[in-house]
Design an enzyme around this catalytic site. Structure first.
Site, PDB file in Angstrom:
ATOM      1  N   HIS A  89      46.089  39.148  41.381  1.00 30.20           N
ATOM      2  CA  HIS A  89      44.798  38.805  40.791  1.00 30.20           C
ATOM      3  C   HIS A  89      44.758  39.350  39.363  1.00 30.20           C
ATOM      4  CE1 HIS A  89      42.832  38.310  44.972  1.00 30.20           C
ATOM      5  NE2 HIS A  89      43.117  37.136  44.441  1.00 30.20           N
ATOM      6  N   GLY A  98      46.523  30.402  41.277  1.00 32.35           N
ATOM      7  CA  GLY A  98      45.886  30.592  42.583  1.00 32.35           C
ATOM      8  C   GLY A  98      44.638  29.745  42.806  1.00 32.35           C
ATOM      9  N   ASP A 150      48.164  29.616  45.694  1.00 34.65           N
ATOM     10  CA  ASP A 150      48.232  30.400  46.935  1.00 34.65           C
ATOM     11  C   ASP A 150      48.591  29.488  48.103  1.00 34.65           C
ATOM     12  OD1 ASP A 150      47.412  32.661  45.495  1.00 34.65           O
ATOM     13  OD2 ASP A 150      45.305  32.327  45.968  1.00 34.65           O
ATOM     14  N   ASP A 202      42.818  42.055  44.371  1.00 38.75           N
ATOM     15  CA  ASP A 202      41.643  42.800  43.935  1.00 38.75           C
ATOM     16  C   ASP A 202      40.598  42.629  45.029  1.00 38.75           C
ATOM     17  OD1 ASP A 202      39.408  43.902  42.808  1.00 38.75           O
ATOM     18  OD2 ASP A 202      39.363  42.585  41.066  1.00 38.75           O
ATOM     19  N   HIS A 217      38.841  30.913  45.433  1.00 32.09           N
ATOM     20  CA  HIS A 217      39.853  30.370  46.340  1.00 32.09           C
ATOM     21  C   HIS A 217      40.087  31.298  47.539  1.00 32.09           C
ATOM     22  CE1 HIS A 217      41.802  32.943  43.438  1.00 32.09           C
ATOM     23  NE2 HIS A 217      42.881  33.020  44.183  1.00 32.09           N
ATOM     24  N   ASP A 261      41.983  30.093  50.597  1.00 31.95           N
ATOM     25  CA  ASP A 261      43.438  30.001  50.430  1.00 31.95           C
ATOM     26  C   ASP A 261      44.089  31.377  50.590  1.00 31.95           C
ATOM     27  OD1 ASP A 261      43.263  27.295  49.951  1.00 31.95           O
ATOM     28  OD2 ASP A 261      43.384  27.484  47.768  1.00 31.95           O
ATOM     29  N   ARG A 276      46.947  34.986  56.884  1.00 23.67           N
ATOM     30  CA  ARG A 276      47.087  34.560  58.282  1.00 23.67           C
ATOM     31  C   ARG A 276      48.473  33.983  58.557  1.00 23.67           C
ATOM     32  NH1 ARG A 276      47.008  30.688  61.659  1.00 23.67           N
ATOM     33  NH2 ARG A 276      46.303  28.796  60.706  1.00 23.67           N
TER      34      ARG A 276
END
Length: 131
Positions: A14, A60, A65, A85, A92, A95, A101
């Protein structure tokens, strides 16, 4: 006989963590030379300035991402270092959670801060010595 393909590490940071990522990469540059590197757009641009070769994906917020998530899901990415961060608002966010996950689903090492990134580097470096 063909040489084995290098394993791939994804680098994402980030905005508020990009300086930390670049410092980390510079501190471990010899390690990163042994891997194929992929990154989201701006992070990849900054990593490339260290002299490392890096394949850049989208930024991103516009799908980078998600592109890296797809690499993890298709077994084309072997570790992810994502300097997040956790206090920032990110448009997003879905994402980001999807990436987290999918790393869990596919048992791919994922670092989300400097301490866990250092552990991934140490673990992968140890495995490289065995090969």
């Amino acid at each position: 006989m063909a040489l084995p393909k290098k394993k791939t590490i994804a680098l994402i940071a980030h905005d508020g963590k990009k300086a930390e990522m670049i410092s980390f990469v510079k501190d471990n540059i010899e390690f990163f030379k042994k891997f194929e590197l992929v990154a989201t757009s701006t992070t990849g641009k900054l990593v490339a300035q260290t002299g490392l070769k890096v394949k850049r994906y989208l930024s991103g917020p516009v799908g980078g991402d998600a592109q890296i998530t797809a690499l993890v899901a298709t077994e084309k990415c072997h570790a992810v270092i994502f300097m997040r961060d956790p206090l920032g608002m990110h448009p997003h966010e879905p994402d980001i959670y999807s990436l987290l996950r999918i790393c869990d689903v596919h048992d791919v090492p994922l670092a989300t801060n400097l301490s866990s990134a250092q552990l991934i580097v140490k673990g992968l470096a140890k495995n490289l010595l065995k090969e």
